[in-house]
Design an enzyme around this catalytic site. Sequence first.
Site, PDB file in Angstrom:
ATOM      1  N   LYS A   1       0.821  -1.216   0.000  1.00  0.00           N
ATOM      2  CA  LYS A   1       0.000   0.000   0.000  1.00  0.00           C
ATOM      3  C   LYS A   1       0.852   1.261   0.000  1.00  0.00           C
ATOM      4  O   LYS A   1       0.537   2.230  -0.681  1.00  0.00           O
ATOM      5  CB  LYS A   1      -0.920   0.035   1.232  1.00  0.00           C
ATOM      6  CG  LYS A   1      -1.931  -1.079   1.315  1.00  0.00           C
ATOM      7  CD  LYS A   1      -2.944  -0.829   2.419  1.00  0.00           C
ATOM      8  CE  LYS A   1      -2.313  -0.650   3.792  1.00  0.00           C
ATOM      9  NZ  LYS A   1      -1.573  -1.828   4.262  1.00  0.00           N
TER      10      LYS A   1
ATOM     11  N   ARG B   1      -9.016   0.599   9.813  1.00  0.00           N
ATOM     12  CA  ARG B   1      -8.600  -0.794   9.941  1.00  0.00           C
ATOM     13  C   ARG B   1      -9.687  -1.668  10.555  1.00  0.00           C
ATOM     14  O   ARG B   1      -9.530  -2.891  10.615  1.00  0.00           O
ATOM     15  CB  ARG B   1      -7.319  -0.893  10.784  1.00  0.00           C
ATOM     16  CG  ARG B   1      -6.122  -0.253  10.109  1.00  0.00           C
ATOM     17  CD  ARG B   1      -4.841  -0.584  10.828  1.00  0.00           C
ATOM     18  NE  ARG B   1      -3.685  -0.021  10.144  1.00  0.00           N
ATOM     19  CZ  ARG B   1      -2.428  -0.238  10.515  1.00  0.00           C
ATOM     20  NH1 ARG B   1      -2.175  -0.990  11.571  1.00  0.00           N
ATOM     21  NH2 ARG B   1      -1.440   0.307   9.851  1.00  0.00           N
TER      22      ARG B   1
ATOM     23  N   ARG C   1      12.373  -5.087   3.076  1.00  0.00           N
ATOM     24  CA  ARG C   1      11.923  -3.699   2.940  1.00  0.00           C
ATOM     25  C   ARG C   1      12.864  -2.739   3.664  1.00  0.00           C
ATOM     26  O   ARG C   1      13.305  -2.982   4.779  1.00  0.00           O
ATOM     27  CB  ARG C   1      10.494  -3.559   3.486  1.00  0.00           C
ATOM     28  CG  ARG C   1       9.891  -2.205   3.186  1.00  0.00           C
ATOM     29  CD  ARG C   1       8.383  -2.229   3.140  1.00  0.00           C
ATOM     30  NE  ARG C   1       7.784  -2.513   4.431  1.00  0.00           N
ATOM     31  CZ  ARG C   1       6.475  -2.429   4.654  1.00  0.00           C
ATOM     32  NH1 ARG C   1       5.649  -2.103   3.668  1.00  0.00           N
ATOM     33  NH2 ARG C   1       5.998  -2.699   5.843  1.00  0.00           N
TER      34      ARG C   1
ATOM     35  N   ARG D   1      12.630  -1.256   9.799  1.00  0.00           N
ATOM     36  CA  ARG D   1      11.835  -0.957  10.983  1.00  0.00           C
ATOM     37  C   ARG D   1      11.631  -2.200  11.831  1.00  0.00           C
ATOM     38  O   ARG D   1      11.564  -3.322  11.315  1.00  0.00           O
ATOM     39  CB  ARG D   1      10.461  -0.398  10.581  1.00  0.00           C
ATOM     40  CG  ARG D   1      10.511   0.893   9.811  1.00  0.00           C
ATOM     41  CD  ARG D   1       9.126   1.474   9.619  1.00  0.00           C
ATOM     42  NE  ARG D   1       8.172   0.488   9.138  1.00  0.00           N
ATOM     43  CZ  ARG D   1       7.231   0.746   8.239  1.00  0.00           C
ATOM     44  NH1 ARG D   1       7.142   1.937   7.704  1.00  0.00           N
ATOM     45  NH2 ARG D   1       6.386  -0.183   7.858  1.00  0.00           N
TER      46      ARG D   1
ATOM     47  N   ARG E   1       1.054  -9.090  13.150  1.00  0.00           N
ATOM     48  CA  ARG E   1       0.242  -8.037  12.545  1.00  0.00           C
ATOM     49  C   ARG E   1      -0.694  -8.608  11.488  1.00  0.00           C
ATOM     50  O   ARG E   1      -1.848  -8.168  11.354  1.00  0.00           O
ATOM     51  CB  ARG E   1       1.140  -6.963  11.929  1.00  0.00           C
ATOM     52  CG  ARG E   1       1.967  -6.184  12.957  1.00  0.00           C
ATOM     53  CD  ARG E   1       2.898  -5.207  12.291  1.00  0.00           C
ATOM     54  NE  ARG E   1       2.166  -4.116  11.668  1.00  0.00           N
ATOM     55  CZ  ARG E   1       2.634  -3.383  10.660  1.00  0.00           C
ATOM     56  NH1 ARG E   1       3.831  -3.638  10.150  1.00  0.00           N
ATOM     57  NH2 ARG E   1       1.918  -2.413  10.148  1.00  0.00           N
TER      58      ARG E   1
END
Length: 215
Positions: free
Chosen positions: A14, A89, A124, A157, A168
């Site tokens: 996203k 969410r 990432r 991160r 998650r």
Amino acid sequence: MVRIVLLGPPGVGKGTQAQFIADRYNIPQISIGNILRDAVHSGSKFGKKIKNFMDTGKLVTDELVIPLIQKFIKHKDCRRGFLIDGFPRTFFQAISMKQSNIIVDYVLEFKAPDSFIISRTAGRLIHPSSGRIYHTRFNPPKQRNKDDVTGEPLIIRNDDKELTIRKRLETYHQTAKLLIDYYHQEASNGYVKFFTINSTKSIEEVSTEVTSLLG
């Protein structure tokens, strides 16, 4: 004016598409993830509350998130439209948006198998000050571990590490069904346009599909 919400699990892509859409349509990008991380980095009491949720892969409570979104939506530059990445969410958050008279034109749901998301997230890289996203395989920076624009170091991160991303994803799947069903119903009633996009395609292919859907 175009007002867009991006839905999908963490790591589905996203953020990359949000940057593309915001640039193409010249609208501000409101990333709840970046807003929350900025609050954590501030070291404030509010930021410490948020950190407890993010470190365990849990959703930050609606009582903390909704006022933040409402504040950003009221910014002057959102009058010509906006893109919201990472919110709502939950079904309750979507209802709260509507009750707050936050009108949405398009809802884009990005989907991919969990195994694909985990493998992609593991590579990432993030530029902390701008939020620009890279990937060692799918979207590498021009110079290894350096931001293309500033040359500053990129980071991984904590919430992109495998154990956290698995938690998650589990949390997302537990809460997403009612939310997706709600927007399907809103689309059936003509209130929004809802599209589902396969995020296992290349970044360029996904961007092309997004452009054709938004016009």
